[in-house]
Design a protein around this motif. Structure first.
Motif, short mmCIF file in Angstrom:
data_model
loop_
_atom_site.label_atom_id
_atom_site.label_comp_id
_atom_site.label_asym_id
_atom_site.label_seq_id
_atom_site.Cartn_x
_atom_site.Cartn_y
_atom_site.Cartn_z
N MET A 1 0.85 -1.17 0.00
CA MET A 1 0.00 0.00 0.00
C MET A 1 0.89 1.23 0.00
O MET A 1 1.72 1.41 0.87
N VAL A 2 0.71 2.10 -0.98
CA VAL A 2 1.52 3.29 -1.12
C VAL A 2 0.89 4.41 -0.31
O VAL A 2 -0.31 4.68 -0.42
N LYS A 3 1.70 5.06 0.50
CA LYS A 3 1.21 6.16 1.31
C LYS A 3 1.24 7.44 0.47
O LYS A 3 2.24 7.74 -0.17
N GLU A 4 0.13 8.18 0.51
CA GLU A 4 0.06 9.41 -0.27
C GLU A 4 0.81 10.53 0.44
O GLU A 4 1.04 10.46 1.65
N ASP A 5 1.19 11.55 -0.31
CA ASP A 5 1.93 12.64 0.30
C ASP A 5 1.00 13.46 1.20
O ASP A 5 -0.22 13.32 1.15
N LYS A 6 1.61 14.29 2.03
CA LYS A 6 0.88 15.01 3.07
C LYS A 6 -0.19 15.93 2.50
O LYS A 6 -1.31 15.99 3.03
N ALA A 7 0.10 16.65 1.43
CA ALA A 7 -0.87 17.59 0.85
C ALA A 7 -2.10 16.84 0.32
O ALA A 7 -3.24 17.28 0.52
N THR A 8 -1.87 15.72 -0.32
CA THR A 8 -2.99 14.92 -0.84
C THR A 8 -3.82 14.36 0.30
O THR A 8 -5.05 14.36 0.26
N TRP A 9 -3.14 13.88 1.33
CA TRP A 9 -3.84 13.32 2.50
C TRP A 9 -4.71 14.37 3.15
O TRP A 9 -5.87 14.11 3.50
N LYS A 10 -4.18 15.59 3.31
CA LYS A 10 -4.95 16.66 3.93
C LYS A 10 -6.15 17.05 3.08
O LYS A 10 -7.26 17.23 3.60
N SER A 11 -5.96 17.18 1.79
CA SER A 11 -7.09 17.56 0.93
C SER A 11 -8.17 16.48 0.94
O SER A 11 -9.36 16.78 0.95
N ASN A 12 -7.76 15.20 0.96
CA ASN A 12 -8.74 14.11 1.06
C ASN A 12 -9.49 14.14 2.38
O ASN A 12 -10.68 13.84 2.43
N TYR A 13 -8.78 14.51 3.47
CA TYR A 13 -9.42 14.62 4.78
C TYR A 13 -10.49 15.71 4.76
O TYR A 13 -11.60 15.52 5.25
N PHE A 14 -10.15 16.87 4.19
CA PHE A 14 -11.11 17.97 4.12
C PHE A 14 -12.32 17.59 3.28
O PHE A 14 -13.46 17.92 3.64
N LEU A 15 -12.09 16.88 2.17
CA LEU A 15 -13.21 16.44 1.34
C LEU A 15 -14.10 15.45 2.10
O LEU A 15 -15.32 15.51 2.02
N LYS A 16 -13.45 14.55 2.84
CA LYS A 16 -14.21 13.54 3.59
C LYS A 16 -15.07 14.18 4.67
O LYS A 16 -16.25 13.85 4.81
N ILE A 17 -14.50 15.11 5.45
CA ILE A 17 -15.28 15.72 6.54
C ILE A 17 -16.41 16.57 5.97
O ILE A 17 -17.51 16.60 6.51
N GLN B 1 -17.97 15.99 3.14
CA GLN B 1 -18.95 15.02 2.66
C GLN B 1 -19.78 14.48 3.84
O GLN B 1 -21.00 14.33 3.73
N LEU B 2 -19.13 14.21 4.97
CA LEU B 2 -19.85 13.70 6.14
C LEU B 2 -20.81 14.74 6.70
O LEU B 2 -21.92 14.40 7.13
N PHE B 3 -20.40 16.03 6.71
CA PHE B 3 -21.31 17.09 7.16
C PHE B 3 -22.55 17.16 6.26
O PHE B 3 -23.64 17.43 6.74
N ASP B 4 -22.37 16.92 4.97
CA ASP B 4 -23.51 16.96 4.04
C ASP B 4 -24.38 15.70 4.15
O ASP B 4 -25.60 15.77 4.05
N GLN B 5 -23.75 14.55 4.36
CA GLN B 5 -24.45 13.27 4.34
C GLN B 5 -25.27 13.03 5.61
O GLN B 5 -26.39 12.52 5.54
N TYR B 6 -24.71 13.36 6.78
CA TYR B 6 -25.37 13.05 8.05
C TYR B 6 -25.96 14.30 8.67
O TYR B 6 -25.45 15.41 8.50
#
Length: 149
Positions: free
Chosen positions: A1-17, A19-24
């Motif tokens: 499993m390849v670990k993504e770089d920090k900037a990508t990880w952070k942007s994915n985290y912001f997208l996920k949170i 999405q969760l605010f919209d979904q729930y």
């Protein structure tokens, strides 16, 4: 499993949170002090299909909340509570049912060195059954001792 770089990880985290605010429609703030990975995994499995747990760095959580304030202005009330080892439990179901589900996964844990006890601990005075050579153990715990013969 390849670990993504920090900037990508952070942007994915912001997208996920976001999405969760919209979904729930509802969320809990949970403190996760002294919670092991096995216990967290069991709680996530119990919540599967009913809700989702999101843990993360507090500064990133605050930044994501501030970024979502335009869509969800009620989230501003959460900002003062994002302190310490916390996470969000997102759900659309009844909060009391989800709370009971989370509390059913709560476990007693043995004391660890350096950990702050969640409850007060009292050691009543009396014979410990230890020999005089064990007084250094009690002194290390700042417990006064008296040797009686």
């Amino acid at each position: 499993m390849v670990k993504e770089d920090k900037a990508t990880w952070k942007s994915n985290y912001f997208l996920k949170i976001e999405q969760l605010f919209d979904q729930y429609t509802r969320l809990f703030i949970v403190h996760a002090d002294n919670v092991g990975s096995k216990q967290m995994q069991e709680t996530r499995m119990a919540l599967r299909g009913r809700g989702e747990i999101l843990m993360g760095k507090n500064t990133m959580m605050r930044k994501a909340i501030r970024g979502s304030l335009s869509k969800h202005p009620q989230l501003e009330k959460l900002l003062p509570w994002v302190v310490g080892n916390i996470g969000f439990v997102f759900t659309s179901e009844d909060l009391s049912d989800i709370r009971d589900l989370i509390l059913s996964n709560k476990k007693e844990a043995p004391a660890r060195a350096g950990a702050i006890a969640p409850l007060d601990v009292f050691v009543p005075p009396g014979n410990t059954g230890q020999g005089p050579e064990k007084t250094s153990f009690f002194q290390a715990l700042a417990i006064p001792t008296k040797i009686t013969k």
